[in-house]
Design a protein around this motif. Sequence first.
Motif, PDB file in Angstrom:
ATOM      1  N   GLY A  18     -31.359   1.883  -2.788  1.00 29.44           N
ATOM      2  CA  GLY A  18     -31.143   0.996  -3.715  1.00 29.44           C
ATOM      3  C   GLY A  18     -31.988   1.088  -4.991  1.00 29.44           C
ATOM      4  O   GLY A  18     -32.772   1.955  -5.156  1.00 29.44           O
ATOM      5  N   TYR A  19     -31.942  -0.152  -5.758  1.00 29.27           N
ATOM      6  CA  TYR A  19     -32.633  -0.188  -6.819  1.00 29.27           C
ATOM      7  C   TYR A  19     -34.257  -0.247  -6.522  1.00 29.27           C
ATOM      8  O   TYR A  19     -34.587  -0.817  -5.751  1.00 29.27           O
ATOM      9  N   GLY A  20     -34.666   0.601  -7.607  1.00 25.09           N
ATOM     10  CA  GLY A  20     -36.176   0.755  -7.507  1.00 25.09           C
ATOM     11  C   GLY A  20     -36.777   2.006  -6.431  1.00 25.09           C
ATOM     12  O   GLY A  20     -37.863   2.037  -6.568  1.00 25.09           O
ATOM     13  N   TYR A  21     -36.154   2.187  -5.751  1.00 24.78           N
ATOM     14  CA  TYR A  21     -36.449   3.292  -4.839  1.00 24.78           C
ATOM     15  C   TYR A  21     -37.033   4.623  -5.266  1.00 24.78           C
ATOM     16  O   TYR A  21     -36.069   5.174  -6.125  1.00 24.78           O
ATOM     17  N   GLY A  22     -38.028   5.151  -5.079  1.00 26.71           N
ATOM     18  CA  GLY A  22     -38.573   6.350  -5.529  1.00 26.71           C
ATOM     19  C   GLY A  22     -39.253   5.983  -6.828  1.00 26.71           C
ATOM     20  O   GLY A  22     -39.704   7.100  -7.582  1.00 26.71           O
ATOM     21  N   HIS A  23     -39.073   4.908  -7.438  1.00 21.74           N
ATOM     22  CA  HIS A  23     -39.831   4.803  -8.676  1.00 21.74           C
ATOM     23  C   HIS A  23     -41.060   3.934  -8.475  1.00 21.74           C
ATOM     24  O   HIS A  23     -41.344   3.183  -7.552  1.00 21.74           O
ATOM     25  N   ASP A  24     -42.028   4.005  -9.359  1.00 19.97           N
ATOM     26  CA  ASP A  24     -43.253   3.262  -9.374  1.00 19.97           C
ATOM     27  C   ASP A  24     -42.934   1.718  -9.617  1.00 19.97           C
ATOM     28  O   ASP A  24     -42.450   1.214 -10.804  1.00 19.97           O
ATOM     29  N   ARG A  25     -43.399   0.867  -8.663  1.00 23.41           N
ATOM     30  CA  ARG A  25     -42.850  -0.472  -8.782  1.00 23.41           C
ATOM     31  C   ARG A  25     -43.730  -1.278  -9.340  1.00 23.41           C
ATOM     32  O   ARG A  25     -43.710  -2.516  -9.676  1.00 23.41           O
ATOM     33  N   ASP A  26     -44.932  -0.657  -9.801  1.00 20.38           N
ATOM     34  CA  ASP A  26     -46.085  -1.250 -10.640  1.00 20.38           C
ATOM     35  C   ASP A  26     -45.802  -0.795 -12.064  1.00 20.38           C
ATOM     36  O   ASP A  26     -46.177   0.305 -12.494  1.00 20.38           O
ATOM     37  N   TYR A  27     -45.369  -1.855 -12.883  1.00 20.48           N
ATOM     38  CA  TYR A  27     -44.804  -1.339 -14.193  1.00 20.48           C
ATOM     39  C   TYR A  27     -46.055  -1.670 -15.164  1.00 20.48           C
ATOM     40  O   TYR A  27     -45.893  -1.539 -16.421  1.00 20.48           O
ATOM     41  N   SER A  48     -16.507   4.800   9.892  1.00 20.33           N
ATOM     42  CA  SER A  48     -17.516   4.611  10.630  1.00 20.33           C
ATOM     43  C   SER A  48     -18.598   5.720  10.532  1.00 20.33           C
ATOM     44  O   SER A  48     -19.915   5.392  10.574  1.00 20.33           O
ATOM     45  N   ALA A  49     -18.189   6.834  10.394  1.00 19.87           N
ATOM     46  CA  ALA A  49     -18.998   7.762  10.128  1.00 19.87           C
ATOM     47  C   ALA A  49     -19.839   8.067   8.730  1.00 19.87           C
ATOM     48  O   ALA A  49     -20.850   8.236   8.520  1.00 19.87           O
ATOM     49  N   GLN A  50     -18.841   7.317   7.791  1.00 24.55           N
ATOM     50  CA  GLN A  50     -19.558   7.341   6.146  1.00 24.55           C
ATOM     51  C   GLN A  50     -20.566   6.205   6.307  1.00 24.55           C
ATOM     52  O   GLN A  50     -21.560   6.294   5.726  1.00 24.55           O
ATOM     53  N   ILE A  51     -20.446   4.915   7.071  1.00 26.96           N
ATOM     54  CA  ILE A  51     -21.363   4.021   7.128  1.00 26.96           C
ATOM     55  C   ILE A  51     -22.527   4.533   7.793  1.00 26.96           C
ATOM     56  O   ILE A  51     -23.850   4.284   7.201  1.00 26.96           O
ATOM     57  N   ARG A  52     -22.529   5.446   8.994  1.00 29.41           N
ATOM     58  CA  ARG A  52     -23.723   6.002   9.515  1.00 29.41           C
ATOM     59  C   ARG A  52     -24.241   6.879   8.594  1.00 29.41           C
ATOM     60  O   ARG A  52     -25.792   6.770   8.168  1.00 29.41           O
ATOM     61  N   TYR A  53     -23.713   7.512   7.677  1.00 29.41           N
ATOM     62  CA  TYR A  53     -24.438   8.631   6.729  1.00 29.41           C
ATOM     63  C   TYR A  53     -24.759   7.804   5.637  1.00 29.41           C
ATOM     64  O   TYR A  53     -26.168   8.021   5.377  1.00 29.41           O
ATOM     65  N   GLU A  54     -24.198   6.842   5.085  1.00 30.59           N
ATOM     66  CA  GLU A  54     -24.757   6.130   3.897  1.00 30.59           C
ATOM     67  C   GLU A  54     -26.056   5.168   4.272  1.00 30.59           C
ATOM     68  O   GLU A  54     -26.813   5.148   3.540  1.00 30.59           O
ATOM     69  N   ARG A  55     -26.019   4.892   5.608  1.00 26.63           N
ATOM     70  CA  ARG A  55     -27.199   3.903   5.844  1.00 26.63           C
ATOM     71  C   ARG A  55     -28.415   4.619   6.309  1.00 26.63           C
ATOM     72  O   ARG A  55     -29.732   4.354   6.204  1.00 26.63           O
ATOM     73  N   HIS A  56     -28.288   6.028   6.308  1.00 29.28           N
ATOM     74  CA  HIS A  56     -29.458   6.905   6.883  1.00 29.28           C
ATOM     75  C   HIS A  56     -29.628   7.855   5.655  1.00 29.28           C
ATOM     76  O   HIS A  56     -30.303   8.901   6.005  1.00 29.28           O
ATOM     77  N   ASP A  57     -29.139   7.803   4.433  1.00 29.15           N
ATOM     78  CA  ASP A  57     -29.371   8.883   3.439  1.00 29.15           C
ATOM     79  C   ASP A  57     -30.476   8.740   2.675  1.00 29.15           C
ATOM     80  O   ASP A  57     -30.768   9.137   1.710  1.00 29.15           O
ATOM     81  N   ARG A  58     -31.293   7.560   3.101  1.00 25.74           N
ATOM     82  CA  ARG A  58     -32.619   7.264   2.379  1.00 25.74           C
ATOM     83  C   ARG A  58     -32.327   6.958   0.785  1.00 25.74           C
ATOM     84  O   ARG A  58     -33.218   7.010   0.174  1.00 25.74           O
ATOM     85  N   ASP A  59     -31.439   6.478   0.555  1.00 28.60           N
ATOM     86  CA  ASP A  59     -30.768   5.856  -0.692  1.00 28.60           C
ATOM     87  C   ASP A  59     -31.031   4.466  -0.326  1.00 28.60           C
ATOM     88  O   ASP A  59     -30.039   3.653  -0.219  1.00 28.60           O
ATOM     89  N   ASP A  76     -22.210  -5.043   6.174  1.00 28.32           N
ATOM     90  CA  ASP A  76     -22.796  -6.421   5.739  1.00 28.32           C
ATOM     91  C   ASP A  76     -24.507  -6.262   6.144  1.00 28.32           C
ATOM     92  O   ASP A  76     -25.368  -6.468   5.293  1.00 28.32           O
ATOM     93  N   MET A  77     -24.746  -5.512   7.314  1.00 29.24           N
ATOM     94  CA  MET A  77     -25.936  -5.395   7.802  1.00 29.24           C
ATOM     95  C   MET A  77     -26.719  -4.399   6.992  1.00 29.24           C
ATOM     96  O   MET A  77     -27.876  -4.833   6.507  1.00 29.24           O
ATOM     97  N   GLY A  78     -26.029  -3.533   6.621  1.00 33.32           N
ATOM     98  CA  GLY A  78     -26.683  -2.416   5.887  1.00 33.32           C
ATOM     99  C   GLY A  78     -26.913  -3.037   4.336  1.00 33.32           C
ATOM    100  O   GLY A  78     -28.004  -2.577   3.989  1.00 33.32           O
ATOM    101  N   LEU A  79     -26.196  -3.729   4.189  1.00 35.05           N
ATOM    102  CA  LEU A  79     -26.515  -4.299   2.669  1.00 35.05           C
ATOM    103  C   LEU A  79     -27.464  -5.102   2.956  1.00 35.05           C
ATOM    104  O   LEU A  79     -28.519  -5.208   2.017  1.00 35.05           O
ATOM    105  N   ARG A  80     -27.768  -6.222   3.744  1.00 36.84           N
ATOM    106  CA  ARG A  80     -28.767  -7.091   3.922  1.00 36.84           C
ATOM    107  C   ARG A  80     -30.081  -6.395   4.255  1.00 36.84           C
ATOM    108  O   ARG A  80     -30.982  -7.028   3.704  1.00 36.84           O
ATOM    109  N   ASN A  81     -30.087  -5.455   5.038  1.00 40.59           N
ATOM    110  CA  ASN A  81     -31.398  -4.626   5.296  1.00 40.59           C
ATOM    111  C   ASN A  81     -31.874  -3.655   4.365  1.00 40.59           C
ATOM    112  O   ASN A  81     -32.609  -3.051   4.490  1.00 40.59           O
ATOM    113  N   GLY A  82     -31.147  -3.555   3.280  1.00 40.39           N
ATOM    114  CA  GLY A  82     -31.410  -2.289   2.281  1.00 40.39           C
ATOM    115  C   GLY A  82     -31.057  -0.975   2.676  1.00 40.39           C
ATOM    116  O   GLY A  82     -31.225  -0.217   1.724  1.00 40.39           O
TER     117      GLY A  82
END
Length: 119
Positions: free
Chosen positions: A104-113, A91-102, A40-46
């Motif tokens: 969510g939506y819009g990351y790595g894309h130009d946010r100014d459309y 637990s290890a998967q949560i740790r990995y997924e929270r630190h994989d720099r992924d 839940d925390m990982g989802l809330r903080n992105g």
Amino acid sequence: MKKILIPIVAVSALAAATVPAVASAQSINERQDRLERRIDMGLRNGSLTRSEAYRLRAELRQTARLEHDYRRGGLSRWERADLDRRFDRISAQIRYERHDRDYGYGYGHDRDYRGDRRW
């Protein structure tokens, strides 16, 4: 004296046998709750995407169903160790997924459309 001592020993042995079962149930439930809160925390903080959180929750639910099945016949030492290994992996998967720099939506894309002709 022996008549008094035997029931006391029997009651003590019974109490000692039931306490670890209750303690292990609480620690398993606490561990499940802790993992759910981390998701839940990982989802809330992105730090987790929705699909990552969904997949992690599905694995947590699957482990909870397995625990329920194990408890029907009594939780053996091997079953407890199996649940611990599964919780460690989640637990290890949560740790990995929270630190994989992924992020969510819009990351790595130009946010100014404004420069995009579709907008």
